[in-house]
Write a protein that holds these residues in place. Structure first.
Motif, PDB file in Angstrom:
ATOM      1  N   LYS A   1       0.866  -1.184   0.025  1.00  0.00           N
ATOM      2  CA  LYS A   1       0.122  -0.297  -0.220  1.00  0.00           C
ATOM      3  C   LYS A   1       0.961   1.433   0.252  1.00  0.00           C
ATOM      4  CE  LYS A   1      -3.976  -1.772   2.613  1.00  0.00           C
ATOM      5  NZ  LYS A   1      -4.737  -1.451   3.724  1.00  0.00           N
ATOM      6  N   ILE A   2       1.857   1.125   0.735  1.00  0.00           N
ATOM      7  CA  ILE A   2       2.815   2.484   0.842  1.00  0.00           C
ATOM      8  C   ILE A   2       3.482   2.811  -0.416  1.00  0.00           C
ATOM      9  CG2 ILE A   2       4.656   3.608   2.346  1.00  0.00           C
ATOM     10  CD1 ILE A   2       2.333   3.016   4.093  1.00  0.00           C
ATOM     11  N   LYS A   3       4.065   1.966  -1.064  1.00  0.00           N
ATOM     12  CA  LYS A   3       4.706   2.034  -2.251  1.00  0.00           C
ATOM     13  C   LYS A   3       3.643   2.370  -3.391  1.00  0.00           C
ATOM     14  CE  LYS A   3       8.502  -1.208  -2.302  1.00  0.00           C
ATOM     15  NZ  LYS A   3       9.034  -2.483  -2.830  1.00  0.00           N
ATOM     16  N   GLY A   4       2.395   1.740  -3.214  1.00  0.00           N
ATOM     17  CA  GLY A   4       1.433   2.218  -4.457  1.00  0.00           C
ATOM     18  C   GLY A   4       1.145   3.555  -3.948  1.00  0.00           C
ATOM     19  N   PHE A   5       0.794   3.953  -3.022  1.00  0.00           N
ATOM     20  CA  PHE A   5       0.482   5.198  -2.680  1.00  0.00           C
ATOM     21  C   PHE A   5       1.475   6.214  -2.931  1.00  0.00           C
ATOM     22  CE2 PHE A   5      -1.270   8.809   0.132  1.00  0.00           C
ATOM     23  CZ  PHE A   5      -2.541   8.549  -0.065  1.00  0.00           C
ATOM     24  N   GLY A   6       2.673   5.999  -3.040  1.00  0.00           N
ATOM     25  CA  GLY A   6       3.687   6.762  -3.069  1.00  0.00           C
ATOM     26  C   GLY A   6       3.850   6.884  -4.701  1.00  0.00           C
ATOM     27  N   TYR A   7       3.807   5.827  -5.326  1.00  0.00           N
ATOM     28  CA  TYR A   7       3.869   5.881  -6.844  1.00  0.00           C
ATOM     29  C   TYR A   7       2.584   6.744  -7.438  1.00  0.00           C
ATOM     30  CZ  TYR A   7       7.221   2.002  -7.029  1.00  0.00           C
ATOM     31  OH  TYR A   7       8.198   1.178  -6.816  1.00  0.00           O
ATOM     32  N   SER A   8       1.343   6.703  -6.817  1.00  0.00           N
ATOM     33  CA  SER A   8       0.438   7.394  -7.581  1.00  0.00           C
ATOM     34  C   SER A   8       0.665   9.123  -7.166  1.00  0.00           C
ATOM     35  CB  SER A   8      -0.871   6.936  -6.924  1.00  0.00           C
ATOM     36  OG  SER A   8      -0.847   6.821  -5.823  1.00  0.00           O
ATOM     37  N   VAL A   9       1.177   9.174  -6.042  1.00  0.00           N
ATOM     38  CA  VAL A   9       1.445  10.827  -5.842  1.00  0.00           C
ATOM     39  C   VAL A   9       2.577  11.101  -6.909  1.00  0.00           C
ATOM     40  CG1 VAL A   9       2.209  12.452  -4.090  1.00  0.00           C
ATOM     41  CG2 VAL A   9       0.649  10.735  -3.369  1.00  0.00           C
ATOM     42  N   LEU A  10       3.538  10.366  -6.965  1.00  0.00           N
ATOM     43  CA  LEU A  10       4.708  10.573  -7.828  1.00  0.00           C
ATOM     44  C   LEU A  10       3.813  10.803  -9.183  1.00  0.00           C
ATOM     45  CD1 LEU A  10       7.656   8.580  -7.044  1.00  0.00           C
ATOM     46  CD2 LEU A  10       7.405  10.982  -7.015  1.00  0.00           C
ATOM     47  N   LEU A  11       3.013   9.983  -9.762  1.00  0.00           N
ATOM     48  CA  LEU A  11       2.487  10.070 -11.225  1.00  0.00           C
ATOM     49  C   LEU A  11       1.643  11.157 -11.025  1.00  0.00           C
ATOM     50  CD1 LEU A  11       1.472   8.419 -13.807  1.00  0.00           C
ATOM     51  CD2 LEU A  11      -0.720   8.159 -12.382  1.00  0.00           C
ATOM     52  N   TRP A  12       1.198  11.865 -10.206  1.00  0.00           N
ATOM     53  CA  TRP A  12       0.334  13.152 -10.344  1.00  0.00           C
ATOM     54  C   TRP A  12       1.198  13.922 -10.524  1.00  0.00           C
ATOM     55  CZ3 TRP A  12       0.637  17.193  -6.863  1.00  0.00           C
ATOM     56  CH2 TRP A  12      -0.310  18.177  -7.076  1.00  0.00           C
ATOM     57  N   LEU A  13       2.265  14.198  -9.383  1.00  0.00           N
ATOM     58  CA  LEU A  13       3.477  15.074  -9.491  1.00  0.00           C
ATOM     59  C   LEU A  13       3.896  15.508 -10.860  1.00  0.00           C
ATOM     60  CD1 LEU A  13       4.193  17.177  -7.305  1.00  0.00           C
ATOM     61  CD2 LEU A  13       6.136  15.646  -7.030  1.00  0.00           C
ATOM     62  N   PHE A  14       4.202  14.184 -11.379  1.00  0.00           N
ATOM     63  CA  PHE A  14       4.897  14.144 -12.705  1.00  0.00           C
ATOM     64  C   PHE A  14       4.018  14.618 -13.970  1.00  0.00           C
ATOM     65  CE2 PHE A  14       5.841  12.237 -16.714  1.00  0.00           C
ATOM     66  CZ  PHE A  14       7.272  12.381 -16.838  1.00  0.00           C
ATOM     67  N   MET A  15       2.838  14.412 -13.971  1.00  0.00           N
ATOM     68  CA  MET A  15       2.097  14.961 -14.941  1.00  0.00           C
ATOM     69  C   MET A  15       1.701  16.396 -14.787  1.00  0.00           C
ATOM     70  SD  MET A  15       0.985  12.597 -17.173  1.00  0.00           S
ATOM     71  CE  MET A  15       0.651  10.896 -17.286  1.00  0.00           C
ATOM     72  N   ALA A  16       1.447  16.805 -13.553  1.00  0.00           N
ATOM     73  CA  ALA A  16       1.056  18.070 -13.116  1.00  0.00           C
ATOM     74  C   ALA A  16       2.125  18.965 -13.223  1.00  0.00           C
ATOM     75  CB  ALA A  16       0.174  18.136 -11.996  1.00  0.00           C
ATOM     76  N   VAL A  17       3.144  18.820 -12.589  1.00  0.00           N
ATOM     77  CA  VAL A  17       4.205  19.652 -12.601  1.00  0.00           C
ATOM     78  C   VAL A  17       5.448  19.296 -13.198  1.00  0.00           C
ATOM     79  CG1 VAL A  17       5.579  20.997 -10.985  1.00  0.00           C
ATOM     80  CG2 VAL A  17       3.263  20.143 -10.164  1.00  0.00           C
ATOM     81  N   ILE A  18       6.096  18.286 -12.941  1.00  0.00           N
ATOM     82  CA  ILE A  18       7.445  17.855 -13.617  1.00  0.00           C
ATOM     83  C   ILE A  18       7.294  17.645 -15.013  1.00  0.00           C
ATOM     84  CG2 ILE A  18       9.327  16.073 -13.511  1.00  0.00           C
ATOM     85  CD1 ILE A  18       8.295  15.410 -10.651  1.00  0.00           C
ATOM     86  N   TYR A  19       6.495  17.360 -15.576  1.00  0.00           N
ATOM     87  CA  TYR A  19       6.204  17.178 -17.142  1.00  0.00           C
ATOM     88  C   TYR A  19       6.382  18.416 -17.784  1.00  0.00           C
ATOM     89  CZ  TYR A  19       4.748  15.044 -21.310  1.00  0.00           C
ATOM     90  OH  TYR A  19       4.552  14.745 -22.866  1.00  0.00           O
ATOM     91  N   ASP A  20       5.560  19.384 -17.301  1.00  0.00           N
ATOM     92  CA  ASP A  20       5.763  20.743 -17.895  1.00  0.00           C
ATOM     93  C   ASP A  20       7.078  21.452 -17.977  1.00  0.00           C
ATOM     94  OD1 ASP A  20       3.182  20.538 -18.584  1.00  0.00           O
ATOM     95  OD2 ASP A  20       2.279  22.061 -17.171  1.00  0.00           O
ATOM     96  N   GLY A  21       7.708  21.113 -16.745  1.00  0.00           N
ATOM     97  CA  GLY A  21       9.079  21.800 -16.355  1.00  0.00           C
ATOM     98  C   GLY A  21      10.134  20.995 -17.638  1.00  0.00           C
ATOM     99  N   LEU A  22      10.256  19.752 -17.843  1.00  0.00           N
ATOM    100  CA  LEU A  22      10.835  19.027 -18.532  1.00  0.00           C
ATOM    101  C   LEU A  22      10.590  19.240 -19.945  1.00  0.00           C
ATOM    102  CD1 LEU A  22      10.890  15.303 -17.164  1.00  0.00           C
ATOM    103  CD2 LEU A  22      12.722  17.093 -16.956  1.00  0.00           C
TER     104      LEU A  22
END
Lengths: 236, 260
Positions: free
Chosen positions: B152-173
């Motif tokens: 669960k913890i890993k799954g939760f972490g991955y999904s937060v990362l996914l969101w962060l990537f799509m919403a913030v990091i992707y644009d930056g890159l």
């Protein structure tokens, strides 16, 4: 009724079942025994189609089961850990399962037998472990299925419910049903099972009646006999 | 499948979080209208909020629901029901109830404010449609993570990362890559890069509809220049639907091969 051939299953590197060959005939109570981690639950879940085997075949009532689902209309399952969606009330859970299966069910006498009337309006998250197990039992026994699979049916039950449970299992057998159960309580197994299957490290060490087991091991007591087969060779 | 959907929906409708989510949107809608006093400006502000918030809630809620309904899933798996129906039912239940909260929560204040008589009704409708699509996309993505990750913890972490990537990091890159390769023609590249992120895609889709050139930015301008407003709109819509269908398909595929 159930025919299992050369069943293999591993989770990661952990080999749980290593070539299980077994068949269960129609009618009768079979107890699957074995120490913790011997693969009892995996075997049961393979029959249910919840665990998908790596190798081997399972046939239930003539259906070879991987990826099938209609055969489950013929069986009822009692899971080992009685956990249910907490938001639902007991009566809602019962009617939901009835609705999902779309089969006739007779739950009222079971509710009465396990004295669950006063819990029907309670949410499942507020029930104690034993009460949840009783709800679990009602769900498993309320349908008229020819095959019953019970994973640790005795866990958390008080003595009077245990007596009721034994009575129900015997009645089901008299109706010509097949009951497959796993348990660690030897007195319970001794009282109720027609045949036992002993599973150790993913293999079947013994299948036969209790008397045959006692004779084979030369032990008068079932608990000692069970302990004895684990230390000697295969008796299949 | 419909029965599972029904029970899942019923279960969620009674959970506190659906109401919190609904009330949040209700409050947001009233506040924006009160502060802006202008429907079309409120729609643009909402766009910026929806595009970040809906994916976040979809991801978190999706992963939490999947892990929390483990027992329910196991109970269903032992019943005579197809696996596909079980997981499709759960998925549609979660994504559906999130969408209902969004549509009702924002719809009520806007309708009360006189949306029906105003010219922005189509823009607002598109905004809700995109919000719904984003709910479905990110719930499907989080279900994908949950189905392949038992921890669960890993799954939760991955999904937060996914969101962060799509919403913030992707644009930056994306921006960095544009600066880095600025000497090359980048229209096709930036077009492709936009299609690969549903959040960017949604933003452009609604900006194309609103026709606000100043807010379109580089990718939007390329998009518009390349496809023209109408074709661009249709292509963006089609890709957005693919973003719903493909992750859902993979989730079902994985679930059918999983041990429970």
């Amino acid at each position: 009724m159930i025919k299992i051939e050369n069943l293999h299953k591993k989770f990661g590197k952990n080999k749980v079942l290593e070539g299980v060959d077994i068949h269960f005939d129609r009618g009768g109570i079979y107890a699957i025994l074995g120490p913790n981690g011997s693969g009892k639950t995996t075997l049961i879940k393979s029959i249910l189609g919840m665990v998908l085997p790596d190798k081997g075949s399972i046939t239930v009532n003539g259906t070879t089961i991987p990826r099938q689902w209609t055969y489950r209309q013929q069986l009822s399952y009692l899971p080992q850990i009685a956990n249910f969606p907490g938001n639902l009330r007991v009566s809602e859970l019962i009617s939901m399962i009835k609705d999902l299966r779309g089969q006739e069910a007779n739950e009222s006498h079971l509710v009465q037998l396990f004295e669950l009337e006063k819990y029907l309006d309670k949410r499942l998250s507020t029930l104690s472990g034993g009460t949840k197990q009783k709800v679990n039992l009602v769900l498993a026994f309320m349908f008229d299925s020819p095959l019953l699979i019970l994973d640790e049916p005795t866990s958390g039950l008080d003595p009077s419910s245990l007596i009721s449970l034994k009575r129900i299992i015997r009645t089901e057998k008299e109706m010509g049903k097949t009951v497959l159960l796993s348990s660690h309580i030897m007195h319970f197994v001794e009282e109720i099972a027609d045949e036992i299957v002993y599973l150790l490290e993913g293999k079947i060490y013994f299948k036969g009646s209790l008397d045959a087991l006692k004779e084979l091991t030369g032990e008068g007591n079932v608990e000692h006999a069970i302990a004895a087969i684990a230390t000697t060779q295969t008796y299949v | 499948m419909y029965k599972i959907l029904k029970y899942c929906f019923y279960d969620l409708i009674r959970s506190r979080w659906s109401y919190v989510y609904f009330l949040f949107y209700l409050l947001l809608g009233f506040m924006l209208l009160f502060l802006n006093n202008d429907l079309s400006k409120a729609v643009i502000t909402l766009l910026n909020i929806i595009i970040v918030l809906v994916p976040l809630i979809g991801t978190i809620f999706g992963i939490m629901y999947f892990y929390n309904s483990k027992e329910f899933t196991e109970l269903l798996l032992a019943q005579p029901i197809r696996r596909r129906s079980i997981f499709l039912g759960l998925y549609l239940g979660v994504a559906g109830s999130l969408s209902v909260s969004l549509v009702l929560g924002l719809g009520i204040p806007f309708v009360l404010y006189g949306l029906m008589k105003s010219g922005v009704i189509w823009d607002f409708g598109l905004l809700l449609l995109i919000g719904t699509a984003l709910s479905f996309i990110f719930t499907a993505l989080s279900f994908n993570i949950a189905v392949t990750q038992d921890n669960k913890i890993k799954g939760f972490g991955y999904s937060v990362l996914l969101w962060l990537f799509m919403a913030v990091i992707y644009d930056g890159l994306f921006l960095l890559s544009l600066i880095f390769f600025e000497e090359y023609p980048l229209d096709r590249y930036s077009l492709g890069a936009t299609l690969l992120n549903p959040i960017d895609l949604s933003r452009i889709l609604i900006l194309l509809k609103l026709d606000i050139a100043a807010l379109l930015g580089y990718t939007g301008a390329v998009f518009k220049g390349f496809f023209g407003t109408n074709a661009g709109f249709l292509i963006a819509m089609a890709v957005l639907s693919l973003w719903v269908v493909l992750p859902t398909g993979r989730m079902i595929f994985k679930a059918e091969r999983k041990d429970f």
